[in-house]
Design an enzyme around this catalytic site. Sequence first.
Site, PDB file in Angstrom:
ATOM      1  N   GLU A 272       7.872   7.351 -32.153  1.00  0.00           N
ATOM      2  CA  GLU A 272       7.944   5.881 -32.154  1.00  0.00           C
ATOM      3  C   GLU A 272       8.221   5.391 -30.743  1.00  0.00           C
ATOM      4  O   GLU A 272       9.330   5.536 -30.231  1.00  0.00           O
ATOM      5  CB  GLU A 272       9.047   5.409 -33.102  1.00  0.00           C
ATOM      6  CG  GLU A 272       9.200   3.888 -33.090  1.00  0.00           C
ATOM      7  CD  GLU A 272      10.469   3.403 -33.800  1.00  0.00           C
ATOM      8  OE1 GLU A 272      11.012   4.129 -34.663  1.00  0.00           O
ATOM      9  OE2 GLU A 272      10.920   2.293 -33.463  1.00  0.00           O
TER      10      GLU A 272
ATOM     11  N   ARG B 298       9.277  -2.395 -25.956  1.00  0.00           N
ATOM     12  CA  ARG B 298      10.410  -3.044 -25.294  1.00  0.00           C
ATOM     13  C   ARG B 298      10.274  -3.049 -23.795  1.00  0.00           C
ATOM     14  O   ARG B 298      11.172  -3.491 -23.094  1.00  0.00           O
ATOM     15  CB  ARG B 298      11.698  -2.274 -25.553  1.00  0.00           C
ATOM     16  CG  ARG B 298      12.224  -2.478 -26.859  1.00  0.00           C
ATOM     17  CD  ARG B 298      13.458  -1.649 -27.045  1.00  0.00           C
ATOM     18  NE  ARG B 298      13.483  -1.410 -28.445  1.00  0.00           N
ATOM     19  CZ  ARG B 298      14.446  -0.834 -29.095  1.00  0.00           C
ATOM     20  NH1 ARG B 298      15.502  -0.410 -28.460  1.00  0.00           N
ATOM     21  NH2 ARG B 298      14.358  -0.670 -30.377  1.00  0.00           N
TER      22      ARG B 298
ATOM     23  N   THR C 166       9.595  -1.726 -32.660  1.00  0.00           N
ATOM     24  CA  THR C 166       9.956  -3.078 -32.216  1.00  0.00           C
ATOM     25  C   THR C 166       8.813  -4.074 -32.462  1.00  0.00           C
ATOM     26  O   THR C 166       8.575  -4.985 -31.665  1.00  0.00           O
ATOM     27  CB  THR C 166      10.405  -3.087 -30.729  1.00  0.00           C
ATOM     28  OG1 THR C 166      11.157  -1.893 -30.441  1.00  0.00           O
ATOM     29  CG2 THR C 166      11.311  -4.273 -30.439  1.00  0.00           C
TER      30      THR C 166
ATOM     31  N   LYS D 200      13.173   1.131 -43.135  1.00  0.00           N
ATOM     32  CA  LYS D 200      14.115   1.565 -42.101  1.00  0.00           C
ATOM     33  C   LYS D 200      15.420   0.796 -42.320  1.00  0.00           C
ATOM     34  O   LYS D 200      15.392  -0.431 -42.500  1.00  0.00           O
ATOM     35  CB  LYS D 200      13.504   1.231 -40.736  1.00  0.00           C
ATOM     36  CG  LYS D 200      14.458   1.216 -39.568  1.00  0.00           C
ATOM     37  CD  LYS D 200      13.703   0.966 -38.273  1.00  0.00           C
ATOM     38  CE  LYS D 200      14.637   0.480 -37.183  1.00  0.00           C
ATOM     39  NZ  LYS D 200      14.038   0.505 -35.842  1.00  0.00           N
TER      40      LYS D 200
HETATM   41  C1  3PG Z   1      16.731   1.216 -31.640  1.00  0.00           C
HETATM   42  O1  3PG Z   1      15.965   0.416 -32.146  1.00  0.00           O
HETATM   43  O2  3PG Z   1      17.173   1.116 -30.494  1.00  0.00           O
HETATM   44  C2  3PG Z   1      17.065   2.369 -32.480  1.00  0.00           C
HETATM   45  O3  3PG Z   1      17.716   1.962 -33.590  1.00  0.00           O
HETATM   46  C3  3PG Z   1      17.757   3.440 -31.753  1.00  0.00           C
HETATM   47  O4  3PG Z   1      19.103   3.379 -31.914  1.00  0.00           O
HETATM   48  P1  3PG Z   1      19.985   4.502 -31.236  1.00  0.00           P
HETATM   49  O5  3PG Z   1      19.798   4.346 -29.747  1.00  0.00           O
HETATM   50  O6  3PG Z   1      21.391   4.163 -31.664  1.00  0.00           O
HETATM   51  O7  3PG Z   1      19.512   5.825 -31.744  1.00  0.00           O
END
Ligand code: 3PG
Length: 214
Positions: free
Chosen positions: A47, A51, A75, A135
């Site tokens: 994934e 971002r 995202t 999720k």
């Molecule tokens: C995110 O969208 O940043 C994820 O949920 C990752 O979270 P984490 O950095 O706590 O694994």
Amino acid sequence: MAVTQNSLTALQVMQDAPVIPVIVLNDVAHAVPMARALLAGGVRMLEVTLRTPQALACIEAIAKEVPEAVVGAGTIRTRADAQAAANAGARFVVSPGYTSAVGQACRDVGLALLPGVATGSEIMMAQEDGFTELKFFPAMQAGGPAMLKAWSGPFFDVKFCPTGGVTLQNAPDFLALPNVICVGGSWIVPADAFASGDWARVTQLAKDTQALSK
Ligand code: 3PG
């Protein structure tokens, strides 16, 4: 498992390995070595979060140059994000929350969506639109394994991928739950390893997740 863009389902994405890495890439040059490093560690559902300005180019590079990987886009918040992810070659998409518009947009572009939820109402909205693999985000901050246990009663027909605050240490607490199929997390794709080109470390972190079982 043979997967094509049209046939890949959210369930297949979740069942492939215990952990879906949540990847933030700031440099297109990192995309292909990172994908190869994860593959070498047995992780192929990737994934890449939308971002950074480079995210779509990274997805495109992985889709073209690492066909053994299954690259997805995270995202996803708008119809435009879903379209851009499909154009870049993403095979699945993940959203931090859920709206019917995003759900429909992902269907329209033919991509399996893992919609993010954090409340019972959001689960019900996603279910109304036909999504039953979700999720749970942000998992630790929104209640952790105890929340998923509470949801297993009323939402007995929903499966989750908890993401957010998940680590190698707490992942077993999630994976032990019957309504959890896999977890998501960024710990196996640390920014400092990317910056220093320490791809062996990424491979090792991916390998370490193979000890986790569902
Ligand atoms: C995110 O969208 O940043 C994820 O949920 C990752 O979270 P984490 O950095 O706590 O694994």
